[in-house]
Scaffold this motif. Structure first.
Motif, PDB file in Angstrom:
ATOM      1  N   GLY A 349      47.226  34.856  31.721  1.00 42.29           N
ATOM      2  CA  GLY A 349      48.050  34.988  32.932  1.00 42.29           C
ATOM      3  C   GLY A 349      47.388  35.908  33.945  1.00 42.29           C
ATOM      4  O   GLY A 349      47.265  35.577  35.122  1.00 42.29           O
ATOM      5  N   TYR A 350      46.922  37.041  33.484  1.00 42.89           N
ATOM      6  CA  TYR A 350      46.243  37.991  34.374  1.00 42.89           C
ATOM      7  C   TYR A 350      44.997  37.343  34.983  1.00 42.89           C
ATOM      8  O   TYR A 350      44.721  37.477  36.167  1.00 42.89           O
ATOM      9  CB  TYR A 350      45.793  39.233  33.596  1.00 42.89           C
ATOM     10  N   ALA A 351      44.235  36.661  34.132  1.00 40.84           N
ATOM     11  CA  ALA A 351      42.981  36.057  34.592  1.00 40.84           C
ATOM     12  C   ALA A 351      43.274  34.985  35.640  1.00 40.84           C
ATOM     13  O   ALA A 351      42.569  34.887  36.649  1.00 40.84           O
ATOM     14  CB  ALA A 351      42.213  35.464  33.413  1.00 40.84           C
ATOM     15  N   PHE A 352      44.341  34.188  35.416  1.00 36.54           N
ATOM     16  CA  PHE A 352      44.704  33.147  36.377  1.00 36.54           C
ATOM     17  C   PHE A 352      45.068  33.782  37.718  1.00 36.54           C
ATOM     18  O   PHE A 352      44.609  33.346  38.775  1.00 36.54           O
ATOM     19  CB  PHE A 352      45.878  32.326  35.818  1.00 36.54           C
ATOM     20  N   LEU A 353      45.869  34.836  37.655  1.00 44.33           N
ATOM     21  CA  LEU A 353      46.266  35.534  38.878  1.00 44.33           C
ATOM     22  C   LEU A 353      45.036  36.067  39.612  1.00 44.33           C
ATOM     23  O   LEU A 353      44.927  35.969  40.832  1.00 44.33           O
ATOM     24  CB  LEU A 353      47.215  36.682  38.503  1.00 44.33           C
ATOM     25  N   LEU A 354      44.105  36.578  38.843  1.00 48.70           N
ATOM     26  CA  LEU A 354      42.878  37.122  39.424  1.00 48.70           C
ATOM     27  C   LEU A 354      42.088  36.028  40.137  1.00 48.70           C
ATOM     28  O   LEU A 354      41.604  36.213  41.257  1.00 48.70           O
ATOM     29  CB  LEU A 354      42.030  37.768  38.315  1.00 48.70           C
ATOM     30  N   VAL A 355      41.971  34.866  39.490  1.00 47.62           N
ATOM     31  CA  VAL A 355      41.222  33.747  40.089  1.00 47.62           C
ATOM     32  C   VAL A 355      41.905  33.309  41.388  1.00 47.62           C
ATOM     33  O   VAL A 355      41.240  33.081  42.408  1.00 47.62           O
ATOM     34  CB  VAL A 355      41.117  32.564  39.091  1.00 47.62           C
ATOM     35  N   VAL A 356      43.239  33.224  41.380  1.00 52.54           N
ATOM     36  CA  VAL A 356      43.969  32.809  42.589  1.00 52.54           C
ATOM     37  C   VAL A 356      43.720  33.819  43.716  1.00 52.54           C
ATOM     38  O   VAL A 356      43.391  33.448  44.846  1.00 52.54           O
ATOM     39  CB  VAL A 356      45.490  32.690  42.291  1.00 52.54           C
ATOM     40  N   LEU A 357      43.828  35.093  43.393  1.00 51.91           N
ATOM     41  CA  LEU A 357      43.641  36.125  44.421  1.00 51.91           C
ATOM     42  C   LEU A 357      42.224  36.117  44.980  1.00 51.91           C
ATOM     43  O   LEU A 357      42.020  36.238  46.186  1.00 51.91           O
ATOM     44  CB  LEU A 357      43.978  37.506  43.838  1.00 51.91           C
ATOM     45  N   ILE A 358      41.250  35.946  44.101  1.00 50.06           N
ATOM     46  CA  ILE A 358      39.857  35.922  44.578  1.00 50.06           C
ATOM     47  C   ILE A 358      39.652  34.707  45.490  1.00 50.06           C
ATOM     48  O   ILE A 358      38.997  34.800  46.530  1.00 50.06           O
ATOM     49  CB  ILE A 358      38.863  35.911  43.388  1.00 50.06           C
TER      50      ILE A 358
END
Ligand code: SF4
Ligand code: SF4
Length: 486
Positions: A349-358
């Motif tokens: 979940g954190y990694a997905f959020l990170l990818v979206v933000l980047i």
């Protein structure tokens, strides 16, 4: 009736329990100075090499230019920010906010996966403390036992000279660090001016120079590990981010316990038969720890993951012919169940959020306009009727040039029959500056709507439309039936 509850009674501190007290405070609450032993080993070597690179970036950063712009400039006072050569204005705050979110999410993902890897390897506090100030201290005062002896020795001329020399070096270094930070805020050119110009003209700059120097001197000469354990919020919230799959610097209690001193006559088999593990209770891991903790007590908030205890214990294991890694990077599950790091739903979940933000961040940076204009009706100005029958409104236009080159800018009326005239000279916005001018828009009465007429103005640079501005035009109130459509 149930008996009245006993009033709570404060428990005495159990000094044998590490959870009950700080490693850096004595029973009276006084500071216990930590004298970590010099460490050597593969992790220390890797951290040393990395620290050279980081220090080169840290101290060289203010002088690096990308396309004529600084690598990093965070001028909070003038609200001017440059990151990797890209100039950001207050109008770009949304990009900044996303960059900040990425930074925070990145830290969360990283912490959930790898614990405080950041603290041990790249945090400027650890890098400067352990790789610069600590090494200077070793060079001047010797290893931990020599430092202890010097601290306990009477104040002789030799001791005063060594202590004074060390503090002078620390102060000088703090001055360099303080000025480096200042040059990330105001730029090295401005800093040079402060240093070379009449001091009376730069009292504010000189005050900050002194303030930063004293803050860094205080941190590295006195406050030290307490910055990580008392001040740094990251260390405080890490416990909420770690789980049993997080890779941390960990003591393998299954392999190490029961701990016991090594007797020369005992073979490994005899030790094992007597129920002893690989830990020989030599406390080398404790003596090298810059925060003074015993990693054998488990993951603790004070641990900055500097890996010194890994290196120290590996050296001990090598001496007693046992495999290294009694203290190592491992997860709790890795130690308890021999599990490898796996992707948990939380981490995913954190990694997905990170990818979206980047992705959002990159999109915004790539599509960010080099020039940004806004058009507002001049305050208090009403419409005027011109001799040719047209109506006019006066506007103020502000143009921000985010590039490092001059930008000649033109304006064109896009949606109505009339004209647009810039008052004064042509607008040429200097690099990284804001220009302000007035424009007069005249509309044919046939273009006017009753009351307010929406107006669209194109902003052009080099014949290319770079922005479209929308504003309103105030004219006389015409009868709705008499007003034509735009
Ligand atoms: S250095 Fe290793 S062997 Fe020595 S006390 Fe620490 S964990 Fe035990
Ligand atoms: S416990 Fe080990 S890794 Fe943690 S701060 Fe101390 S020496 Fe560094």
């Amino acid at each position: 009736m149930p008996p009245a509850a006993e009033p709570p009674v404060a428990k005495d501190v159990d000094w044998s329990d590490f959870r009950d007290h700080l490693a850096t405070a004595d029973k009276e609450g006084h500071r216990k100075w930590i004298y970590p032993k010099k460490v050597a080993g593969r992790f220390f070597k890797a951290r040393t090499i990395l620290s050279w690179a980081l220090l080169a970036v840290m101290f060289g950063g203010p002088f690096v230019r990308i396309g004529g712009n600084p690598l990093l400039l965070l001028n909070i006072v003038e609200r001017r920010f440059v990151i990797l050569g890209h100039i950001f204005w207050p109008q770009d705050m949304i990009i900044f906010a996303i960059a900040l979110l990425i930074f925070i999410t990145g830290i969360i993902v990283f912490t959930a996966a790898f614990g405080r890897l950041w603290c041990g390897w790249v945090c400027p506090q650890t890098v400067l403390m352990e790789m610069v100030f600590r090494k200077i201290e070793y060079a001047i005062e010797g290893d931990a036992h020599e430092q202890r002896a010097l601290a306990a020795a009477p104040w002789t001329g030799g001791k005063i000279a060594r202590k004074a020399f060390k503090q002078a070096v620390f102060l000088g270094l703090s001055f360099v660090i303080g000025n480096t930070l200042l040059s990330y805020i105001i730029g090295p050119e401005q800093l040079f001016k402060i240093v070379t110009d009449n001091p009376v003209n730069h009292l504010q700059g000189l005050t900050f120079m002194l303030l930063f120097t004293l803050i860094f001197y205080g941190i590295f000469a006195r406050f030290r590990e307490q910055a990580c354990t008392f001040i740094c919020p990251y260390g405080r919230f890490q416990s909420t981010l770690l789980d049993e799959n997080t890779i941390v610097v960990a003591y393998d209690h299954k392999r190490g316990e029961k701990r016991g001193t090594l007797r020369r006559k005992d073979s490994a088999e005899q030790r094992a038969a007597a129920g002893f593990g690989d830990c020989i209770d030599c406390v080398q891991c404790v003596s090298v720890c810059p925060t003074g903790i015993d990693i054998r007590n488990g993951t603790q908030m004070e641990c900055v993951h500097c890996t010194a205890c890994i290196d120290a214990c590996d050296a001990v294991m090598a001496k007693i012919n046992r495999p290294r890694g009694l203290i190592r990077y491992a997860s709790l599950d890795g130690i308890e169940r021999g599990e490898r790091l796996r992707l948990t739903p939380r981490l995913a979940g954190y990694a997905f959020l990170l990818v979206v933000l980047i992705s959002v961040f990159l999109f915004m940076v790539i599509t960010r306009a080099d020039v940004e204009a806004n058009l507002l009706r001049a305050p208090g100005a009403l419409f005027q009727q011109m001799p040719d029958g047209r109506y006019s409104n006066l506007y103020t236009v502000k143009v921000v040039n985010k590039t490092s080159r001059e930008m000649p800018v033109q304006f064109r009326l896009e949606n109505a029959s009339g004209s647009l005239q810039v008052m004064g000279d042509d607008v040429v916005v200097p690099p990284q500056k804001l220009s302000e001018t007035s424009v007069l828009i005249e509309l044919d009465p046939s273009s006017l709507l009753p009351g307010v007429t929406p107006v669209t103005v194109g902003v052009y640079c080099g014949g290319k439309r770079i922005q479209t501005l929308h504003t309103s035009f105030i004219g006389p109130r015409l009868a709705a039936s008499a007003s034509p459509k735009l």
